[in-house]
Scaffold this motif. Structure first.
Motif, mmCIF file in Angstrom:
data_model
loop_
_atom_site.group_PDB
_atom_site.id
_atom_site.type_symbol
_atom_site.label_atom_id
_atom_site.label_comp_id
_atom_site.label_asym_id
_atom_site.label_seq_id
_atom_site.Cartn_x
_atom_site.Cartn_y
_atom_site.Cartn_z
ATOM 1 N N GLU A 34 -25.830 15.635 -28.150
ATOM 2 C CA GLU A 34 -24.850 14.582 -27.898
ATOM 3 C C GLU A 34 -24.534 14.483 -26.405
ATOM 4 N N LEU A 35 -24.401 15.630 -25.754
ATOM 5 C CA LEU A 35 -24.135 15.648 -24.312
ATOM 6 C C LEU A 35 -25.284 14.995 -23.547
ATOM 7 N N GLY A 36 -26.516 15.324 -23.929
ATOM 8 C CA GLY A 36 -27.679 14.717 -23.294
ATOM 9 C C GLY A 36 -27.703 13.212 -23.506
ATOM 10 N N LEU A 37 -27.294 12.784 -24.701
ATOM 11 C CA LEU A 37 -27.299 11.354 -25.030
ATOM 12 C C LEU A 37 -26.293 10.582 -24.186
ATOM 13 N N VAL A 38 -25.087 11.147 -23.993
ATOM 14 C CA VAL A 38 -24.078 10.421 -23.206
ATOM 15 C C VAL A 38 -24.494 10.347 -21.733
ATOM 16 N N LEU A 39 -25.152 11.381 -21.239
ATOM 17 C CA LEU A 39 -25.653 11.332 -19.864
ATOM 18 C C LEU A 39 -26.755 10.283 -19.723
ATOM 19 N N PHE A 40 -27.616 10.210 -20.744
ATOM 20 C CA PHE A 40 -28.692 9.222 -20.757
ATOM 21 C C PHE A 40 -28.121 7.810 -20.815
ATOM 22 N N ALA A 41 -27.090 7.626 -21.660
ATOM 23 C CA ALA A 41 -26.453 6.318 -21.797
ATOM 24 C C ALA A 41 -25.774 5.906 -20.494
ATOM 25 N N SER A 42 -25.116 6.865 -19.827
ATOM 26 C CA SER A 42 -24.454 6.578 -18.552
ATOM 27 C C SER A 42 -25.477 6.169 -17.491
ATOM 28 N N GLY A 43 -26.610 6.875 -17.465
ATOM 29 C CA GLY A 43 -27.663 6.546 -16.512
ATOM 30 C C GLY A 43 -28.245 5.168 -16.761
ATOM 31 N N ALA A 44 -28.447 4.844 -18.035
ATOM 32 C CA ALA A 44 -28.998 3.527 -18.384
ATOM 33 C C ALA A 44 -28.033 2.417 -17.981
ATOM 34 N N ALA A 45 -26.717 2.667 -18.175
ATOM 35 C CA ALA A 45 -25.713 1.667 -17.805
ATOM 36 C C ALA A 45 -25.681 1.468 -16.298
ATOM 37 N N ALA A 46 -25.776 2.577 -15.551
ATOM 38 C CA ALA A 46 -25.753 2.493 -14.086
ATOM 39 C C ALA A 46 -26.947 1.706 -13.545
ATOM 40 N N LYS A 47 -28.070 1.776 -14.267
ATOM 41 C CA LYS A 47 -29.280 1.067 -13.843
ATOM 42 C C LYS A 47 -29.365 -0.339 -14.448
ATOM 43 N N ASN A 48 -28.305 -0.730 -15.175
ATOM 44 C CA ASN A 48 -28.269 -2.037 -15.836
ATOM 45 C C ASN A 48 -29.458 -2.221 -16.778
ATOM 46 N N SER A 49 -29.824 -1.154 -17.474
ATOM 47 C CA SER A 49 -30.938 -1.208 -18.416
ATOM 48 C C SER A 49 -30.532 -1.951 -19.690
ATOM 49 N N PRO A 50 -31.472 -2.693 -20.317
ATOM 50 C CA PRO A 50 -31.179 -3.364 -21.593
ATOM 51 C C PRO A 50 -30.817 -2.369 -22.697
#
Length: 227
Positions: free
Chosen positions: A63-79
């Motif tokens: 879960e921790l890895g997932l939230v970090l991944f989600a935060s990174g995707a949001a910062a990069k404006n990923s779909p």
């Protein structure tokens, strides 16, 4: 108020509404999954609790890895930012059920109502206050690092009094962060002249979602002291 000011205020209100729509979706998904785990899939929850502890720790690490991944995707404006946020909300609802199962229904309801009321008050302060809260936010983030370290130490000490004090401090920290995150929404809107990418919107929503969840969890610890 002239037409330009009215349009600006309308656009800002719509921006807040869109972010809070995502926050509501996240909290709704987490609540639904937790509710299902505590009722329909209660036996599965019990099996995990009574099984090897490493299984639950592995889920939490994932879960921790997932939230970090989600935060990174949001910062990069990923779909993928929004889908990852919603998936994280589901996974977080799953892990939250193991926390909620430790408390009485009365305590959970009290914590939920308290978290909702505190969130609403601090969000209103963040939206309306004119003073720049960025300095306070930096101090709170530093304090949060200290609290995380203290929490890790207390995992080995299992000191109930220390856990209680940590929860009080954490509630104060996230109350302040709620105000800052709401002020930050306004700042982002004006900095980008209202043209905010979806990734940024998801990132702002994720911050508010995490603020609320952490507030709720630590209020559970505080309110359960007399159980």
């Amino acid at each position: 108020m002239n037409n330009t000011a009215i349009q600006t205020q309308t656009g800002l209100s719509s921006f807040y509404a869109k972010i809070y729509g995502f926050v509501a979706m996240g909290i709704g998904l987490s609540s639904l999954v937790s509710g299902l785990m505590l009722t329909v899939f209660q036996q599965h929850l019990v099996n995990i609790i009574l099984g090897p502890s490493w299984v639950l720790y592995l889920i939490i690490l994932g879960e921790l890895g997932l939230v970090l991944f989600a935060s990174g995707a949001a910062a990069k404006n990923s779909p993928m930012a929004l889908p990852l946020f919603l998936i994280y909300s589901v996974v977080n609802g799953y892990t939250l059920s193991f926390i909620i199962a430790r408390y009485t229904q009365t305590t959970v309801l009290q914590a939920l109502l308290s978290a909702t009321l505190m969130f609403a008050v601090m969000a209103t302060i963040g939206v309306t206050v004119k003073k720049d809260l960025s300095g306070m936010a930096r101090a709170l983030m530093g304090a949060l690092v200290g609290v995380i370290i203290a929490s890790i130490v207390n995992l080995f000490m299992s000191n109930g009094a220390m856990a209680y004090i940590i929860s009080i401090i954490t509630v104060l920290i996230f109350a302040g962060l709620i105000a800052w995150d709401n002020q930050r929404i306004r700042q982002v809107y004006f900095e980008l002249d209202g043209q905010v990418p979806t990734g940024w919107i998801v990132s702002l929503a994720l911050n508010l979602y995490l603020d609320f969840i952490n507030l709720f969890i630590h209020l559970l610890t505080i309110l359960s002291r007399n159980d």
